[in-house]
Design a protein around this motif. Sequence first.
Motif, mmCIF file in Angstrom:
data_model
loop_
_atom_site.group_PDB
_atom_site.id
_atom_site.type_symbol
_atom_site.label_atom_id
_atom_site.label_comp_id
_atom_site.label_asym_id
_atom_site.label_seq_id
_atom_site.Cartn_x
_atom_site.Cartn_y
_atom_site.Cartn_z
ATOM 1 N N PRO A 145 0.382 -1.079 0.121
ATOM 2 C CA PRO A 145 0.363 -0.049 0.062
ATOM 3 C C PRO A 145 0.675 1.494 -0.365
ATOM 4 C CG PRO A 145 -1.239 -1.322 1.779
ATOM 5 C CD PRO A 145 0.282 -2.530 0.778
ATOM 6 N N GLY A 146 0.294 2.207 -1.030
ATOM 7 C CA GLY A 146 0.821 3.384 -0.792
ATOM 8 C C GLY A 146 2.291 3.727 -2.084
ATOM 9 N N VAL A 147 2.575 2.570 -2.309
ATOM 10 C CA VAL A 147 4.014 2.615 -3.774
ATOM 11 C C VAL A 147 4.103 3.306 -3.769
ATOM 12 C CG1 VAL A 147 5.484 0.607 -4.584
ATOM 13 C CG2 VAL A 147 4.980 0.102 -2.329
ATOM 14 N N ALA A 148 3.350 3.088 -4.983
ATOM 15 C CA ALA A 148 2.573 4.025 -6.215
ATOM 16 C C ALA A 148 2.494 5.585 -5.941
ATOM 17 C CB ALA A 148 1.218 3.890 -7.360
ATOM 18 N N ALA A 149 2.335 5.597 -5.217
ATOM 19 C CA ALA A 149 2.026 7.519 -4.643
ATOM 20 C C ALA A 149 2.822 7.537 -4.057
ATOM 21 C CB ALA A 149 1.059 7.734 -3.795
ATOM 22 N N PHE A 150 4.133 6.508 -3.406
ATOM 23 C CA PHE A 150 5.192 7.048 -2.862
ATOM 24 C C PHE A 150 6.443 7.664 -4.346
ATOM 25 C CE2 PHE A 150 8.711 5.925 -0.508
ATOM 26 C CZ PHE A 150 9.926 7.249 -0.892
ATOM 27 N N TYR A 151 6.690 6.773 -4.837
ATOM 28 C CA TYR A 151 7.487 6.606 -6.215
ATOM 29 C C TYR A 151 6.866 7.507 -7.101
ATOM 30 C CZ TYR A 151 10.148 2.402 -4.437
ATOM 31 O OH TYR A 151 10.312 1.479 -3.743
ATOM 32 N N GLN A 152 5.551 7.491 -6.898
ATOM 33 C CA GLN A 152 5.326 8.950 -8.106
ATOM 34 C C GLN A 152 5.699 10.348 -7.636
ATOM 35 O OE1 GLN A 152 1.292 8.791 -8.479
ATOM 36 N NE2 GLN A 152 1.054 6.537 -9.717
ATOM 37 N N ALA A 153 5.567 10.589 -6.303
ATOM 38 C CA ALA A 153 6.066 11.913 -5.605
ATOM 39 C C ALA A 153 7.767 11.785 -6.000
ATOM 40 C CB ALA A 153 5.495 11.429 -4.144
ATOM 41 N N LEU A 154 8.597 10.885 -5.627
ATOM 42 C CA LEU A 154 9.684 10.800 -6.071
ATOM 43 C C LEU A 154 10.134 11.022 -7.253
ATOM 44 C CD1 LEU A 154 10.682 7.865 -3.877
ATOM 45 C CD2 LEU A 154 11.627 10.000 -3.548
ATOM 46 N N HIS A 155 8.925 10.983 -8.411
ATOM 47 C CA HIS A 155 9.342 11.288 -9.642
ATOM 48 C C HIS A 155 9.705 12.678 -10.542
ATOM 49 C CE1 HIS A 155 10.007 10.204 -13.890
ATOM 50 N NE2 HIS A 155 8.389 10.717 -14.016
ATOM 51 N N VAL A 156 8.481 12.903 -9.188
ATOM 52 C CA VAL A 156 8.276 14.588 -9.508
ATOM 53 C C VAL A 156 8.719 15.131 -8.323
ATOM 54 C CG1 VAL A 156 6.485 13.574 -11.283
ATOM 55 C CG2 VAL A 156 6.231 14.655 -8.771
ATOM 56 N N GLY A 157 9.093 15.055 -7.392
ATOM 57 C CA GLY A 157 9.876 15.894 -6.846
ATOM 58 C C GLY A 157 9.183 16.603 -6.736
ATOM 59 N N SER A 158 9.716 17.635 -5.228
ATOM 60 C CA SER A 158 9.245 18.496 -4.394
ATOM 61 C C SER A 158 8.833 20.009 -5.876
ATOM 62 C CB SER A 158 9.514 19.540 -3.895
ATOM 63 O OG SER A 158 10.779 20.510 -4.280
ATOM 64 N N SER A 159 9.240 19.570 -6.827
ATOM 65 C CA SER A 159 8.464 21.468 -7.736
ATOM 66 C C SER A 159 7.428 20.074 -8.286
ATOM 67 C CB SER A 159 10.129 21.332 -8.871
ATOM 68 O OG SER A 159 9.692 19.670 -9.620
ATOM 69 N N GLY A 160 7.132 18.846 -8.172
ATOM 70 C CA GLY A 160 5.747 18.368 -8.732
ATOM 71 C C GLY A 160 6.681 18.530 -10.414
ATOM 72 N N THR A 161 7.893 18.287 -11.069
ATOM 73 C CA THR A 161 8.340 18.741 -12.918
ATOM 74 C C THR A 161 9.309 18.111 -13.371
ATOM 75 O OG1 THR A 161 9.127 20.774 -12.740
ATOM 76 C CG2 THR A 161 6.307 20.503 -13.131
ATOM 77 N N ALA A 162 9.841 16.944 -11.979
ATOM 78 C CA ALA A 162 11.981 16.763 -12.194
ATOM 79 C C ALA A 162 11.955 15.927 -12.493
ATOM 80 C CB ALA A 162 11.886 16.736 -10.297
ATOM 81 N N LYS A 163 10.545 14.918 -13.106
ATOM 82 C CA LYS A 163 11.034 13.831 -14.273
ATOM 83 C C LYS A 163 12.109 12.361 -13.487
ATOM 84 C CE LYS A 163 8.576 15.958 -17.991
ATOM 85 N NZ LYS A 163 8.793 16.382 -19.695
#
Length: 360
Positions: free
Chosen positions: A183-201
């Motif tokens: 539970p929560g893995v997808a959301a956590f990895y998506q958050a890491l992927h976009v970073g604090s800026s939301g556009t980090a890729k």
Amino acid sequence: MSGFLRRLLHIAARPMRRDRGRGGYVVHPYRGYGSRHEVFLMGRVFRQAALGEVIPRYGILRDLADILRRLVRHGLPEATVEVTLGENVTTVTTDRDGYFDVHMPLDAPLPRDSAWHHAELHVVLPGVEPVQSFTEVYIPPAEADLLVISDIDDTVMYTGVANKLRMLHRLFVKRAHQRMAFPGVAAFYQALHVGSSGTAKRPILYVSRGPWSIYEMLEEFFQLNRIPVGPILFLREWGISWRKPWPRRAEDHKYEMIQHMLSMRDELPCVLIGDSGQHDPEVYARIVHEHPERIRAVYIRRVERRPERERAIDALREEIRHIGCDLVLADDSLAMAEHAFTQGLIAEEGLERVSQASRP
């Protein structure tokens, strides 16, 4: 024959399907990874026997025949492999088992409008038609500000690695839609992927104990669960052969792969994610010691509670804390996300999504 054994046979035979039973020489590359200055990829050149005409195209007999062909195929030593990536060309020589590693400096720049790049491989052998193949090489975009390296087994997907028979059943019998993501893995990895800026890729790279033959299943599992698939899955070739019937030690494989990943983008800080069931804490602590200023955090999912294991991980936590890196032993994805938020690695919106996804 039970469904379990039948599935094991089919998975073990799957890598032989590509030649449609014709046999001959094969160059088999794996997907590569790199930077704007250098790329790395690996593969193998080998010869495999053809199927006899009496062997059916499908069924258990075909699987058994393909497994036998896999056991008796032999790598081609001292073969020259030419690799072309854009206008960059290099040649490498296979080792005694037919494997080759390519470390290619990029003297000619690759297009910057794409992260995936097409590499062609060419092998000329005496007395036979030239053998050709291709693979894809991933180069993270320039705006990436963090590298995320994650284990898969018992970190993203529940496999029960500590129980070997249970792990084999989940690896080889269950299909992608039957596998359970934490539970929560997808959301956590998506958050890491976009970073604090939301556009980090940010690139997310995965290391697994599994063989290359389950690559497609893992990719499907990630898509079904909306987990960022990342640029590539670095999996082991289990290397079934008479001379080497078992894989290398998992911790050696993981350490070597992480070192390769870090060397490709030596300017990027990194986060390491794993689980407590195997050797992840020890491998990651070793990486922190060797790259003390690069590893921003180590996240370890708690999958067992043996007192001696807890004490060992606590000792590692204290050991690397003095280097300036936090090791977080977490019961769930939310605990990891909360720490990542305090470190500025993810946005508040990302933390909230992990919290919502982690609720029962």
